[in-house]
Design an enzyme around this catalytic site. Sequence first.
Site, mmCIF file in Angstrom:
data_model
loop_
_atom_site.group_PDB
_atom_site.id
_atom_site.type_symbol
_atom_site.label_atom_id
_atom_site.label_comp_id
_atom_site.label_asym_id
_atom_site.label_seq_id
_atom_site.Cartn_x
_atom_site.Cartn_y
_atom_site.Cartn_z
ATOM 1 C CB SER A 76 3.692 -3.321 3.495
ATOM 2 O OG SER A 76 2.385 -3.879 3.430
ATOM 3 C CE LYS A 77 3.368 -2.709 -5.392
ATOM 4 N NZ LYS A 77 2.027 -3.160 -5.537
ATOM 5 N NE ARG A 78 1.730 -8.492 1.370
ATOM 6 C CZ ARG A 78 2.113 -8.950 2.569
ATOM 7 N NH1 ARG A 78 1.203 -9.368 3.430
ATOM 8 N NH2 ARG A 78 3.379 -8.993 2.905
#
Length: 506
Positions: A264-266
């Site tokens: 994910s972007k996280r």
Amino acid sequence: MESNVRVRFAPSPTGPLHIGGVRTALYNYLFAKKNNGTFVLRIEDTDQTRYVANAEQYIIDALKWCNIPFDEGPNTNEKFGPYRQSERKELYKKYADILINSGWAYYAFDTAEQLDAHRKGYEAEGKTFIYNWHNRNGGNLVNSLVLPKEEVEAKINTGENYVIRFKSPQDETLLMEDEIRGNIKIDTNTLDDKILFKGDGMPTYHLANIVDDHLMKITHVIRGEEWLPSMPLHVLLYKAFGWDAPKFAHLPLILKPVGKGKLSKRDGDKLGFPVFPLEYTNEVSGDISRGYKEDGYFSDAFINMLAFLGWNPGTEQEIFSLEELIHSFDLKRVSKSGAKFSPDKTKWFNQQYMQTKSDDELTELFLPILAEKGITKDKKFVLKVVSSIKERAVFVNDFWDLSNFFFSTPKEYDAKASKKNWKEGTAELMKELIDVINKIEDFSSENTEKEIKEWITAKEIGFGKVMQPLRLSLVGKLAGPHLFDIIAMIGKQETIIRLENAIEKL
Ligand code: GLU
């Protein structure tokens, strides 16, 4: 000759394209090119609530940067166009009606509150609510399967909110085949009656996707694993329409570098790597997300890395040009299990590609960076610098750190190295060295090395006593390429100036 193989990349413009999306596009592209087929870009923008205006352009720019152009798409060779679903809006109702008339679909008038009450009722009994044959024919769900025809018409005519649902079959076993996963068997009783069309006149993803794949003559649907649960419905829709279904291939997920789950972007924010091909500015918040391009990756290195996230050639070879990827790509060699993303491996690819780039190409990339710093050295000089440092660089952005001493006198000296190597007597020794250097006529790398080393030998002192302070004076730290190459590059006068600076400051 062009074959009849036609594949599509069908992103929804809801934000920037994640690298998982780029990989889907890449595999479609490779498969199309390998089979002399056609690669189509279709924009699936039927969900107005999630629509983001700059996303389509972002997708197009990203494919362009990756060098995987589409053959047909918005404003490009619109043979089966339009290629934006919002512009095909009028078309889908007709297909929903075909299914209503053949009994494969029905109108449902349940309100959100009614559905919610049903869900809660099921949950209270410890069961999950599935809207299908269990409950659509009786109970209190309001649909055209239980209401008299006139009442259905009256509801529609008075503008009551409705949806059209697919009537999934009861007690059937559905056999399907996936090019990557093999045979898949599913009990149709587990399927719910998905919404195909909404009262606002818009089809849902499922209907629009199938209708368009059919009308655009798509032969292979290659997409992410997250769409695997939709496959039974899609296969049934083809059956309901009486159309031949394309072949399906569901690609493995791209997984986090550490821990479990989807990348994910996280993860990128936390571990410091981009998850998007290009930098992206959120239209609403103004937040900027990093991109591979802006981080200094070569697009061919990025593509090579992505190709290996889920596919391998079955040999040891890792560096593949796009042409080689096209040649070697095979869906049979795409794995079923998730592919772990590795930021280190991504950098490794870039470093490998760095070595394959010509000095000239890299110099062209470095010159603007130098210009920004107000440095205007001629190209020949910069070429030499690039050639001496590229081996140690991962990005062109590293060049300045690796080479600034070729262009300017050190402004400071590494404290630890100075303490260790600049001792009592060093200043005197360096003054003597200046005299030696002054007398050298042939200032080539080989000759300065020869003459300075002869002088050190004659003095009967250790090489380190001279070489370390000399490097410190010229570079500012104990790093950099071969010292005499630096000396030859910066020249006699600059070498002496730097030695004098060091004597004064250290
Ligand atoms: N619009 C879907 C997406 O956003 C397409 C899925 C498919 O390829 O069928 O990924």
